[in-house]
Design an enzyme around this catalytic site. Structure first.
Site: not given
Ligand code: NAD
Length: 320
Positions: A153, A281, A262, A233
């Site tokens: 997507r 992020h 993270e 990611r």
């Protein structure tokens, strides 16, 4: 009346979506695990926050649990097989964040190709006023090749934008045929994509096949003038291999919204490299997109506890 745990602060009208489907208990974000587990006893649906671990202990506290809903599209933090085996639906938020992440990817592409961070730093430091020598000329995106790894997507939404910049878009995915509504772009095998691209942009979900999908070997195939962008990611890219490639100028630069750890250590070296632009992020960090994600997550919980198929679900088999 189904029992619903709301562990994310939401707007009144979104709370109403949950309240119309069951009796809602609000648990503060950041609540202690013990407090959360006590509140979750007997729950049928949980609107999760990212701090909540979904495991045996939680399922023992809530044996009648039907659904857990995350406010993200990525679900790599969950054991899908475990949830499916226990008949618990896992719901995520696909689609509503495609534009936000594709926009950020576009920003990286423009910042990197036009050398915008260098010009910005030059101006901010007063160098223009001091008539200092400007940074070197940068490059047009037009006519360059943009390689999308993971033509899902978000990857397809990125391709649509890059087409608009007059770029030649190529893609690689584990499937061979693009969906009928995909933007114009040609498929390549992974190694050919790496060799041909001026920009390599990673958009896979994180799974066993995509962990370090870009590593030492893949970086070595890229052109020295090429840029790597990662808004997927952190672990899809071997960060230490990338760091070495950037330090040795084996590729031109990188735009990173995500890191392997993270938050990173405060002295994480990759974020300080001169040829890296990084963000904490923030792919979906807009009011509109985060609202749409919360709304979809509330709709998912309400649907499942009400015995209906939710708008988005990772493991639909559990609902038969
Ligand atoms: P998607 O499932 O529609 O697309 C992922 C694509 O990657 C799929 O087409 C899949 O076949 C492909 N893929 C999986 N493994 C692969 C591999 N080894 N090699 C090549 N292709 C592979 O998902 P999406 O909605 O486009 O989202 C993609 C990911 O973006 C999410 O899973 C999430 O981790 C990440 N994301 C990041 C942010 C952010 O804030 N930076 C925001 C939203 C999503």
């Amino acid at each position: 009346m189904p029992k619903i745990i709301q562990a994310v602060p939401v707007e009144d009208e979104l709370h109403e979506i949950l309240a119309a489907a069951g009796e809602v208990t609000v648990v503060p974000f950041g609540a202690e695990r013990a407090e959360f587990l006590a509140a979750a006893a007997g729950a049928h649906g949980i609107l999760l926050n990212p701090l909540i671990r979904v495991d045996e202990e939680l399922l023992a506290a809530a044996p009648e649990l039907k659904v857990v809903a995350t406010t993200s599209v990525g679900y790599d933090a969950f054991d899908v097989d475990f949830l499916t085996a226990h008949g618990v639906a896992l719901c995520n938020t696909p689609g509503v964040l495609n534009d936000a992440v594709a926009d950020l990817t576009t920003a990286f592409m423009l910042m990197l190709s036009r050398g915008l961070m260098g010009f910005e730093a030059y101006n901010r430091s007063g160098a223009w006023g001091r008539r200092e020598r400007q940074p070197a000329l940068a490059h047009d995106p037009q006519g360059k090749t943009f390689g999308v790894i993971g033509f899902g997507r978000i990857g397809r939404e990125v391709a649509r934008r890059m087409n608009a910049f007059g770029m030649n878009v190529i893609w690689y995915d584990v499937f061979e045929d693009a969906p009928a509504d995909a933007p114009p772009a040609e498929r390549r095998e992974m190694d050919d994509l790496l060799r041909e691209s001026d920009f390599v942009s990673v958009h896979t979900d994180l799974n066993n096949s995509s962990r370090h999908v870009v590593g030492e070997r893949e970086l070595a195939l890229m052109k020295p003038s090429a840029y790597l962008i990662n808004t997927s990611r952190g672990p899809t890219v071997d960060q230490r291999a990338l760091q070495r490639a950037l330090e040795e100028n084996r590729i031109a630069g990188a735009g990173l919204d995500v890191l392997e750890q993270e938050p990173p250590q405060a002295d994480e070296p990759i974020v300080a490299l001169p040829n890296v632009i990084s963000f904490p992020h923030i792919g979906t960090a807009t009011e509109e997109t985060r609202y749409a994600m919360r709304k979809l997550a509330c709709q998912n919980v309400a649907a499942v506890v009400g015995g209906e198929m939710p708008p988005a679900i990772v493991n639909p088999s559990v609902l038969g």
